[in-house]
Design a protein around this motif. Sequence first.
Motif, PDB file in Angstrom:
ATOM      1  N   UNK A   1      31.354 -55.050  12.074  1.00  0.00           N
ATOM      2  CA  UNK A   1      30.173 -56.094  11.827  1.00  0.00           C
ATOM      3  C   UNK A   1      28.862 -54.441  12.095  1.00  0.00           C
ATOM      4  N   UNK A   2      28.614 -53.296  11.403  1.00  0.00           N
ATOM      5  CA  UNK A   2      27.818 -52.420  11.419  1.00  0.00           C
ATOM      6  C   UNK A   2      27.208 -51.461  10.206  1.00  0.00           C
ATOM      7  N   UNK A   3      26.400 -51.147   9.639  1.00  0.00           N
ATOM      8  CA  UNK A   3      25.521 -50.618   8.788  1.00  0.00           C
ATOM      9  C   UNK A   3      26.014 -50.293   7.655  1.00  0.00           C
TER      10      UNK A   3
ATOM     11  N   UNK B   1      39.777 -57.390   9.451  1.00  0.00           N
ATOM     12  CA  UNK B   1      39.408 -58.992  10.610  1.00  0.00           C
ATOM     13  C   UNK B   1      41.052 -58.901  10.922  1.00  0.00           C
ATOM     14  N   UNK B   2      42.121 -59.537   9.947  1.00  0.00           N
ATOM     15  CA  UNK B   2      43.405 -60.046  10.607  1.00  0.00           C
ATOM     16  C   UNK B   2      44.066 -58.458  11.237  1.00  0.00           C
ATOM     17  N   UNK B   3      43.752 -57.511  10.771  1.00  0.00           N
ATOM     18  CA  UNK B   3      43.995 -56.286  10.824  1.00  0.00           C
ATOM     19  C   UNK B   3      44.156 -56.220  12.625  1.00  0.00           C
ATOM     20  N   UNK B   4      42.578 -56.077  12.644  1.00  0.00           N
ATOM     21  CA  UNK B   4      42.391 -55.822  13.756  1.00  0.00           C
ATOM     22  C   UNK B   4      42.448 -57.487  14.893  1.00  0.00           C
ATOM     23  N   UNK B   5      42.426 -58.132  15.012  1.00  0.00           N
ATOM     24  CA  UNK B   5      43.219 -59.428  15.309  1.00  0.00           C
ATOM     25  C   UNK B   5      44.378 -58.848  15.937  1.00  0.00           C
ATOM     26  N   UNK B   6      45.560 -58.622  14.988  1.00  0.00           N
ATOM     27  CA  UNK B   6      46.617 -57.783  15.552  1.00  0.00           C
ATOM     28  C   UNK B   6      46.553 -57.150  16.713  1.00  0.00           C
TER      29      UNK B   6
ATOM     30  N   UNK C   1      33.517 -52.867   5.916  1.00  0.00           N
ATOM     31  CA  UNK C   1      32.533 -53.783   6.400  1.00  0.00           C
ATOM     32  C   UNK C   1      31.790 -54.721   6.153  1.00  0.00           C
ATOM     33  N   UNK C   2      31.206 -56.060   6.774  1.00  0.00           N
ATOM     34  CA  UNK C   2      30.785 -56.778   6.628  1.00  0.00           C
ATOM     35  C   UNK C   2      30.115 -57.542   7.998  1.00  0.00           C
TER      36      UNK C   2
ATOM     37  N   UNK D   1      28.054 -53.907  17.451  1.00  0.00           N
ATOM     38  CA  UNK D   1      27.656 -53.964  15.870  1.00  0.00           C
ATOM     39  C   UNK D   1      26.112 -53.872  15.804  1.00  0.00           C
ATOM     40  N   UNK D   2      25.492 -54.096  14.415  1.00  0.00           N
ATOM     41  CA  UNK D   2      24.427 -53.968  13.954  1.00  0.00           C
ATOM     42  C   UNK D   2      22.988 -55.367  13.960  1.00  0.00           C
ATOM     43  N   UNK D   3      22.414 -55.225  14.926  1.00  0.00           N
ATOM     44  CA  UNK D   3      22.078 -56.717  15.448  1.00  0.00           C
ATOM     45  C   UNK D   3      20.529 -56.786  14.206  1.00  0.00           C
ATOM     46  N   UNK D   4      20.377 -56.123  13.240  1.00  0.00           N
ATOM     47  CA  UNK D   4      19.664 -56.246  11.669  1.00  0.00           C
ATOM     48  C   UNK D   4      20.494 -57.017  10.550  1.00  0.00           C
ATOM     49  N   UNK D   5      21.468 -57.054  10.454  1.00  0.00           N
ATOM     50  CA  UNK D   5      22.142 -58.075   9.799  1.00  0.00           C
ATOM     51  C   UNK D   5      21.792 -59.488  10.014  1.00  0.00           C
TER      52      UNK D   5
END
Length: 440
Positions: A182-184, A154-159, A196-197, A220-224
């Motif tokens: 946020x995927x399956x 997440x921190x890398x994605x934010x950067x 993944x998360x 994203x995967x909405x079923x998560x």
Amino acid sequence: MVQPTRTVLTGARVVLPGGVVDSGRVTVEDTRIAGAGTDAERAPQGGAGPDRSGDATRNQSGDATRSQSGDATRDQSGDATRDQSGAEVLDQSGAEVLDLSGCWVVPGFIDMHVHGGGGGSFSAGSPEEALTAARTHREHGTTTMLASTVTGDLDDLARQAAVLSELVEQGELAGVHFEGPFISPHRCGAHQPSLLRAPDPADVRKLLDAARGTARMMTLAPELPGGLESVRLLADHGVLAAVGHTDSGYEAALEAVEAGATVATHLFNAMPALLHREPGPVAALLEDERVTIELINDGTHLHPAVLQLAFHRAGADRVAFITDAMGAAGMSDGRYPLGPMEVEVKGGVARISDGPTAGSIAGSTLTLDLAFRRAVTVDGLSIEQTVRALSATPARVLGIADRVGSLEPGKDADLVVLGEDFRIRGVMRRGHWVVRPELG
């Protein structure tokens, strides 16, 4: 040659919102389209006089005359001059006329989902790499694009988002698309499984904040756990919620659409297959008129019959061709990074080279000019259908149809010149040639 403030393209088959115009004419003033129509509308038959667009016409002697606006169109000898490419230059007004007979002129392509190209990646956290990727796709006709990231910390994605947001603010990119994390894990494809998360809304909000208002889409995967709540959060913030890399069933996909999801990320790929007793997300996303369908038309991701099925059910107004291209687009075979993973490209097909997902298709090496050519020469789509899927539909989905997506007066002068074989001959972005047509 100095870029003129006025350019007139004549003689081509021009694809306008109302259909194809033979012997068409497009006039560009500075960065905008000033007019689009037919050459036959230029002047009354048999005599001099201005056309309705205000472009210069010719008198019976064949000399250029003044336009309705009063701009001079002749040199001191009374004749128009020509530059080295054979383009006619109406030098006193600063305009040039390009005869594009035998070519097509279509709106600039819009790619909603692209990770890189030319050896550069939008996930590298480097503005230089991002610009390399953007330039590569522009040379292939994509004048507007979202920068897609790939699953990471997440921190890398934010950067990465912070870097990309600056390029959006500078007008180089149209926005940021987060694909993952946020995927399956069951449909992760070329994404690192260990990163993944579930889509916790707080984490989703963190990425939106990092993008400083430039996030335009999130897959994203909405079923998560947290999936539907995150879809609602995205919709509330004006960010497109895209269903993709999902293991959801038919009902879960419908729930996501009801919650606000409006895009199907590369339909058919990285989701359960369409089965006669288990229709899965494919049927749910295809049947709902609120959903726009992404398709990767590279001949690897989809069989032509499947592409035709999607077009017949959804129609060109709901289909957006994308590349899902990674850094190898426009490059030769070899090894390339894709986020934290490595990809090997053989025969133009990119696959994860190592780890638990080795062998998985890793995006594509596609450019949208190739998708265009394949659509009309292999898939049997009409020019009008193809143009909508490459330009008008993604412009509408992204909320920028007032500026791009069609050749209409007042919109950005983003256009592509294609030869009779549908190969790139020229690309203009905001009135400036990215690829200048070679004539004569």
